[in-house]
Write a protein that holds these residues in place. Structure first.
Motif, PDB file in Angstrom:
ATOM      1  N   PHE A 166       1.365  -0.694  -0.031  1.00 56.72           N
ATOM      2  CA  PHE A 166       0.097  -0.244   0.051  1.00 56.72           C
ATOM      3  C   PHE A 166       0.688   0.712  -0.048  1.00 56.72           C
ATOM      4  N   ASN A 167       1.797   1.359   1.174  1.00 50.53           N
ATOM      5  CA  ASN A 167       2.831   1.970   0.411  1.00 50.53           C
ATOM      6  C   ASN A 167       3.135   2.774  -0.728  1.00 50.53           C
ATOM      7  N   GLN A 168       3.669   1.661  -1.091  1.00 44.01           N
ATOM      8  CA  GLN A 168       4.005   1.524  -2.569  1.00 44.01           C
ATOM      9  C   GLN A 168       2.759   2.171  -4.185  1.00 44.01           C
ATOM     10  N   LEU A 169       1.609   1.915  -3.122  1.00 47.66           N
ATOM     11  CA  LEU A 169       0.260   1.928  -4.100  1.00 47.66           C
ATOM     12  C   LEU A 169       0.006   3.452  -4.218  1.00 47.66           C
ATOM     13  N   PHE A 170       0.485   4.099  -3.363  1.00 48.00           N
ATOM     14  CA  PHE A 170      -0.758   5.364  -2.443  1.00 48.00           C
ATOM     15  C   PHE A 170       0.434   6.772  -3.162  1.00 48.00           C
ATOM     16  N   ALA A 171       1.554   6.116  -3.600  1.00 48.10           N
ATOM     17  CA  ALA A 171       3.084   7.093  -3.956  1.00 48.10           C
ATOM     18  C   ALA A 171       2.843   6.961  -5.695  1.00 48.10           C
ATOM     19  N   MET A 172       2.374   5.923  -5.923  1.00 41.39           N
ATOM     20  CA  MET A 172       1.911   6.028  -7.896  1.00 41.39           C
ATOM     21  C   MET A 172       1.789   7.588  -8.013  1.00 41.39           C
ATOM     22  N   ARG A 173       2.226   7.433  -9.080  1.00 39.74           N
ATOM     23  CA  ARG A 173       2.251   8.707 -10.080  1.00 39.74           C
ATOM     24  C   ARG A 173       1.907   7.890 -11.487  1.00 39.74           C
ATOM     25  N   GLU A 174       1.976   7.356 -12.076  1.00 37.44           N
ATOM     26  CA  GLU A 174       1.946   7.230 -13.178  1.00 37.44           C
ATOM     27  C   GLU A 174       1.487   5.322 -13.250  1.00 37.44           C
ATOM     28  N   TYR A 175       1.334   4.632 -14.394  1.00 40.76           N
ATOM     29  CA  TYR A 175       0.574   3.244 -14.581  1.00 40.76           C
ATOM     30  C   TYR A 175       1.950   2.546 -14.258  1.00 40.76           C
ATOM     31  N   PRO A 176       2.503   1.546 -13.384  1.00 36.48           N
ATOM     32  CA  PRO A 176       3.438   0.523 -13.821  1.00 36.48           C
ATOM     33  C   PRO A 176       3.310  -0.490 -15.458  1.00 36.48           C
ATOM     34  N   ALA A 177       4.435  -0.843 -15.583  1.00 34.31           N
ATOM     35  CA  ALA A 177       4.560  -1.992 -16.732  1.00 34.31           C
ATOM     36  C   ALA A 177       3.823  -3.192 -15.916  1.00 34.31           C
ATOM     37  N   ASP A 178       3.807  -3.186 -15.227  1.00 30.39           N
ATOM     38  CA  ASP A 178       2.254  -4.741 -15.563  1.00 30.39           C
ATOM     39  C   ASP A 178       1.508  -4.002 -14.993  1.00 30.39           C
ATOM     40  N   ILE A 179       0.552  -3.581 -14.951  1.00 28.06           N
ATOM     41  CA  ILE A 179      -0.675  -2.584 -15.080  1.00 28.06           C
ATOM     42  C   ILE A 179      -2.376  -3.616 -14.622  1.00 28.06           C
ATOM     43  N   MET A 180      -2.025  -4.500 -14.471  1.00 22.91           N
ATOM     44  CA  MET A 180      -3.570  -5.086 -14.604  1.00 22.91           C
ATOM     45  C   MET A 180      -3.708  -5.051 -12.832  1.00 22.91           C
TER      46      MET A 180
END
Length: 237
Positions: A166-180
């Motif tokens: 969750f700490n990584q999820l909250f920090a995301m500003r762009e779509y990751p390469a593994d998007i699903m």
């Protein structure tokens, strides 16, 4: 949704309608091959815009300065999905364009409400949202058949180590390469938070987290949970 990955691939792109019909309303102009479907999609989009704004924000929104052009490809063989593009500039949102596809049923009950939720939140916040919050909200209004697909995928991702802390999820500003996994986990987290506090509290929570950049504090202030780690454990349970 099926073929959800193409949302990331189609940002900035268009799905072209071969022999188009056009139907305008106050906030949308729908182009698709069938005139009856163009009318149905446009009127449904207006209705959903009003109902979803009340649900998320507590009140209807004024009309946009310019309508959103929606191009639609319809077919039972097409995976349901789409992309909506727009621009932020000095507190304004403009340049709406939506490109969607799917069966008639999924366009009406999943793709349109998904994309319109993105537009409502963009209009409300007038700046980009965290990816998880935006996609989580949008997937939460899809048809139950689509939501169940996200849930089944989530179980698979968690079993195979593709879950996102969750700490990584909250920090995301762009779509990751593994998007699903982002779509599946964001859907599940948003669904959980909405079940706990409702849609309008979810919007307030997102606004608090964006303004303060203190997601742990926002989790505690709005849901009474100590931090993102505790939220993750509660959610997993």
């Amino acid at each position: 949704m099926d073929a959800r990955m193409f949302r990331g691939l189609l940002l900035g792109g268009l799905l072209f309608v071969a022999a188009g019909a056009r139907f305008p309303t106050a906030n949308f102009v729908v182009e698709t091959a069938d005139p009856q479907l163009a009318r149905e999609f446009a009127l449904t989009a207006e209705k959903q815009r009003e109902e979803l704004a009340v649900s998320w924000l507590g009140e209807a929104m004024p009309n946009w300065a310019q309508p959103c052009l929606i191009t639609v490809r319809v077919g039972s063989h097409l995976g349901a999905g789409g992309a909506t593009t727009f621009y932020f500039d000095q507190g304004e949102v403009f340049g709406w364009r939506m490109s969607i596809q799917g069966s008639r049923e999924r366009v009406l009950d999943s793709v349109l409400p998904h994309e319109i939720t993105h537009m409502i939140l963009a209009t409300h916040f007038r700046c980009p949202l965290p990816r998880w919050a935006d996609e989580g909200a949008a997937t939460s209004v899809e048809h139950v058949s689509e939501r169940n697909k996200h849930r089944r995928m989530l179980y698979q991702f968690l079993r195979t180590g593709r879950g996102i802390a969750f700490n990584q999820l909250f920090a995301m500003r762009e779509y990751p390469a593994d998007i699903m996994p982002l779509y599946a986990q964001s859907h599940s987290l948003a669904e959980y938070l909405i079940q706990v506090g409702g849609r309008q509290e979810y919007v307030r929570f997102i606004g608090d987290g964006m303004k303060s950049n203190d997601w742990c504090g926002a989790v505690e202030r709005h849901y009474g949970i100590a931090d993102s780690g505790a939220l993750q454990q509660t959610w997993l349970a």
